[in-house]
Design an enzyme around this catalytic site. Structure first.
Site, PDB file in Angstrom:
ATOM      1  N   GLY A  14       0.782  -1.229   0.000  1.00  0.00           N
ATOM      2  CA  GLY A  14       0.000   0.000   0.000  1.00  0.00           C
ATOM      3  C   GLY A  14       0.815   1.280   0.000  1.00  0.00           C
ATOM      4  O   GLY A  14       0.360   2.296   0.524  1.00  0.00           O
ATOM      5  N   ASN A  16       1.337   3.064  -2.626  1.00  0.00           N
ATOM      6  CA  ASN A  16       0.563   4.005  -3.453  1.00  0.00           C
ATOM      7  C   ASN A  16      -0.619   4.580  -2.672  1.00  0.00           C
ATOM      8  O   ASN A  16      -0.941   5.757  -2.812  1.00  0.00           O
ATOM      9  CB  ASN A  16       0.097   3.331  -4.742  1.00  0.00           C
ATOM     10  N   LEU A  92      -4.503  -7.310  -7.061  1.00  0.00           N
ATOM     11  CA  LEU A  92      -4.103  -8.374  -7.981  1.00  0.00           C
ATOM     12  C   LEU A  92      -5.272  -9.213  -8.493  1.00  0.00           C
ATOM     13  O   LEU A  92      -5.070 -10.216  -9.169  1.00  0.00           O
ATOM     14  CB  LEU A  92      -3.061  -9.278  -7.309  1.00  0.00           C
ATOM     15  N   LYS A  93      -6.490  -8.812  -8.174  1.00  0.00           N
ATOM     16  CA  LYS A  93      -7.662  -9.548  -8.655  1.00  0.00           C
ATOM     17  C   LYS A  93      -8.363  -8.753  -9.740  1.00  0.00           C
ATOM     18  O   LYS A  93      -8.366  -7.520  -9.712  1.00  0.00           O
ATOM     19  CB  LYS A  93      -8.634  -9.790  -7.487  1.00  0.00           C
ATOM     20  N   HIS A 111       0.096   0.982 -13.392  1.00  0.00           N
ATOM     21  CA  HIS A 111       0.913  -0.156 -13.827  1.00  0.00           C
ATOM     22  C   HIS A 111       2.365   0.299 -13.923  1.00  0.00           C
ATOM     23  O   HIS A 111       2.636   1.372 -14.484  1.00  0.00           O
ATOM     24  CB  HIS A 111       0.415  -0.660 -15.186  1.00  0.00           C
ATOM     25  N   ASP A 152      -4.975  -4.638 -17.585  1.00  0.00           N
ATOM     26  CA  ASP A 152      -4.052  -3.611 -18.088  1.00  0.00           C
ATOM     27  C   ASP A 152      -4.435  -3.118 -19.481  1.00  0.00           C
ATOM     28  O   ASP A 152      -3.573  -2.929 -20.338  1.00  0.00           O
ATOM     29  CB  ASP A 152      -2.607  -4.177 -18.138  1.00  0.00           C
TER      30      ASP A 152
HETATM   31  C1  GRF Z   1       2.847  -0.922  -7.760  1.00  0.00           C
HETATM   32  O1  GRF Z   1       4.071  -1.137  -8.419  1.00  0.00           O
HETATM   33  C2  GRF Z   1       1.747  -0.772  -8.777  1.00  0.00           C
HETATM   34  O2  GRF Z   1       2.170  -0.201  -9.971  1.00  0.00           O
HETATM   35  C3  GRF Z   1       1.342  -2.181  -9.027  1.00  0.00           C
HETATM   36  O3  GRF Z   1       1.461  -2.821  -7.775  1.00  0.00           O
HETATM   37  C4  GRF Z   1       2.412  -2.139  -6.978  1.00  0.00           C
HETATM   38  C5  GRF Z   1       1.727  -1.802  -5.684  1.00  0.00           C
HETATM   39  O4  GRF Z   1       2.610  -1.325  -4.716  1.00  0.00           O
HETATM   40  N1  GRF Z   1       0.039  -2.247  -9.645  1.00  0.00           N
HETATM   41  P1  GRF Z   1       2.058  -0.746  -3.339  1.00  0.00           P
HETATM   42  O5  GRF Z   1       1.235  -1.833  -2.690  1.00  0.00           O
HETATM   43  O6  GRF Z   1       1.251   0.480  -3.651  1.00  0.00           O
HETATM   44  O7  GRF Z   1       3.280  -0.434  -2.533  1.00  0.00           O
END
Ligand code: GRF
Length: 219
Positions: A14, A16, A92-93, A111, A152
């Site tokens: 998490g 992001n 991831l789902k 992505h 994607d």
């Molecule tokens: C990131 O690299 C994002 O681009 C990908 O999954 C990763 C998530 O990282 N879809 P985080 O859980 O936000 O640290």
């Protein structure tokens, strides 16, 4: 202008999500994270949400008798929190088609490469950066796009390049790409908060702060 209500869906650490929360706290992003949802009970993203007093829900397909029942429950949660925009942040789902349909052009994904290269099923996490280095490309980067029924695949809203260095490992490249993700994602979500994203077929356009429209290349 009322802040945009966000649901963040994440399977992992998490970071992001954290970048979004930091951007909100500093006033760069006019939004509220109303709920964080993960398919993994021990996802770091859920801990981050709890630390910010944000409802943190573990919701997974195997808690429901059918995929449709799971989708209905998710839609009810999103409706309860009056969600404007779903933010996929390392989720991831695949979302159920019903959810994608109900939130058409209102689901964002990030992505860690320049789509349409290095995307699709199995292209997640370190696998992406391994593939980028194996292909010998000189530029990778970050893509923020709207989600549709395929992995994607939906309209690209913004891309930002990251050079691939001669001595990069998948891990070193992943680290530099992640830093750019943390800048770009809140910026693009803010454009949605300002109502400046327009979608026409496979193309997304960003309206200038004035009245013009420009396509978002390297933001
Ligand atoms: C990131 O690299 C994002 O681009 C990908 O999954 C990763 C998530 O990282 N879809 P985080 O859980 O936000 O640290």
């Amino acid at each position: 202008m009322t802040p945009l209500n966000l649901a963040v869906l994440a399977s992992g650490g998490g970071t992001n999500l954290q970048a979004v929360l930091d951007a909100i706290a500093s006033g760069r992003l006019r939004a509220r994270v109303r709920v964080v949802i993960s398919n993994k009970p021990d996802a770091g993203a859920l801990d981050r949400a709890r630390r910010h007093d944000i409802p943190a829900l573990h919701l997974a397909r195997d808690q429901f008798p059918t995929a449709d029942a799971f989708a209905d429950h998710l839609l009810a949660v999103l409706s309860d929190y009056q969600i404007d925009l779903i933010i996929l942040a390392g989720y991831l789902k695949k979302l159920h088609p019903r959810v994608v349909q109900a939130y058409r052009h209102r689901v964002l994904n990030i992505h860690p490469a320049l789509l349409p290269s290095f995307g699709g099923k199995g292209m997640y996490g370190i696998h992406v950066h391994e593939a980028v280095i194996a292909a010998g490309v000189k530029v990778s980067g970050v893509t923020v796009h709207l989600s549709d029924e395929e992995y994607d695949h939906g309209p690209i809203v913004a891309q930002r390049p990251v050079p691939v260095l001669d001595d990069d490992t998948p891990e070193s490249l992943a680290g530099r790409v992640l830093e750019v993700e943390h800048q770009l994602y809140p910026e693009i979500i803010q454009l949605f908060a300002e109502g400046r994203v327009r979608v026409d077929g496979r193309r997304a356009y960003i309206k200038d702060e004035g009245s013009g429209v420009r396509s978002q290349g390297s933001a």
